[in-house]
Design a protein around this motif. Structure first.
Motif, mmCIF file in Angstrom:
data_model
loop_
_atom_site.group_PDB
_atom_site.id
_atom_site.type_symbol
_atom_site.label_atom_id
_atom_site.label_comp_id
_atom_site.label_asym_id
_atom_site.label_seq_id
_atom_site.Cartn_x
_atom_site.Cartn_y
_atom_site.Cartn_z
ATOM 1 N N GLY A 1 -8.995 9.021 38.297
ATOM 2 C CA GLY A 1 -8.247 7.787 38.071
ATOM 3 C C GLY A 1 -9.013 6.522 38.443
ATOM 4 O O GLY A 1 -8.429 5.520 38.849
ATOM 5 N N LEU A 2 -10.327 6.605 38.298
ATOM 6 C CA LEU A 2 -11.158 5.468 38.700
ATOM 7 C C LEU A 2 -11.541 4.555 37.538
ATOM 8 O O LEU A 2 -12.162 3.523 37.746
ATOM 9 N N GLU A 3 -11.187 4.960 36.330
ATOM 10 C CA GLU A 3 -11.745 4.237 35.191
ATOM 11 C C GLU A 3 -11.302 2.781 35.079
ATOM 12 O O GLU A 3 -12.058 1.936 34.629
ATOM 13 N N ILE A 4 -10.075 2.480 35.551
ATOM 14 C CA ILE A 4 -9.613 1.095 35.519
ATOM 15 C C ILE A 4 -10.336 0.289 36.599
ATOM 16 O O ILE A 4 -10.858 -0.801 36.350
ATOM 17 N N LYS A 5 -10.385 0.867 37.794
ATOM 18 C CA LYS A 5 -11.044 0.220 38.919
ATOM 19 C C LYS A 5 -12.513 -0.071 38.595
ATOM 20 O O LYS A 5 -13.046 -1.113 38.942
ATOM 21 N N GLU B 1 -16.096 11.470 32.778
ATOM 22 C CA GLU B 1 -15.026 12.491 32.868
ATOM 23 C C GLU B 1 -14.475 12.520 34.290
ATOM 24 O O GLU B 1 -13.268 12.653 34.489
ATOM 25 N N HIS B 2 -15.377 12.430 35.273
ATOM 26 C CA HIS B 2 -14.937 12.440 36.666
ATOM 27 C C HIS B 2 -14.108 11.195 36.987
ATOM 28 O O HIS B 2 -13.112 11.278 37.693
ATOM 29 N N CYS B 3 -14.564 10.052 36.465
ATOM 30 C CA CYS B 3 -13.803 8.814 36.655
ATOM 31 C C CYS B 3 -12.376 8.984 36.159
ATOM 32 O O CYS B 3 -11.428 8.610 36.829
ATOM 33 N N ARG B 4 -12.250 9.579 34.984
ATOM 34 C CA ARG B 4 -10.922 9.739 34.388
ATOM 35 C C ARG B 4 -10.051 10.668 35.212
ATOM 36 O O ARG B 4 -8.898 10.359 35.491
ATOM 37 N N THR B 5 -10.621 11.806 35.635
ATOM 38 C CA THR B 5 -9.801 12.735 36.413
ATOM 39 C C THR B 5 -9.458 12.157 37.781
ATOM 40 O O THR B 5 -8.405 12.438 38.337
#
Ligand code: ZN
Length: 119
Positions: free
Chosen positions: A35-39, A29-33
């Motif tokens: 914006g880290l999920e692609i990285k 959830e933190h990744c998504r908020t």
């Protein structure tokens, strides 16, 4: 560096990530908020698979190209849980284990031994 793949690798990553590393920085959830999920090449995200492969998470001899949260399977977590409980209670393995369970516990046992010996 040992080369491990497939189920074995999933289990080894589960061991190192779940039991021995700080998971606080790896909440999807933190990744998504943030914006880290692609990285971080989160496995829950189909587009992440289209980005160039690179090491996203590593500990000792294991490294993976995706976010560890999404890499670890429910089956690995179940085995890990059972392993940890039996370890804590100093229980022996049951007499009758399926071949897959036996293999899983052997893998976890050897990771555990390496950890104890090498600190
Ligand atoms: Zn993720």
């Amino acid at each position: 560096v040992r080369l491990v793949r497939g189920r074995t690798k999933k289990l080894i990553v589960a061991f190192h990530f779940q039991l021995l590393s700080n998971q606080a920085g790896w909440r999807c959830e933190h990744c998504r908020t943030a914006g880290l999920e692609i990285k971080r090449r989160c496995g829950w995200l189909s587009q992440a698979g289209n980005t160039a492969a690179r090491v996203v998470w590593a500990r000792k001899h294991v490294s993976i190209n995706t976010c560890p949260k999404s890499f670890v399977t429910a089956q690995s977590l179940a085995w890990l849980e059972e392993f940890a409980v039996r370890r804590r209670l100093w229980q022996r393995w049951p007499e009758e284990l399926g071949a897959r369970e036996a293999e899983a516990f052997l893998i976890l046992e050897s990771e555990w031994e390496a950890e104890v010996q090498n600190g």
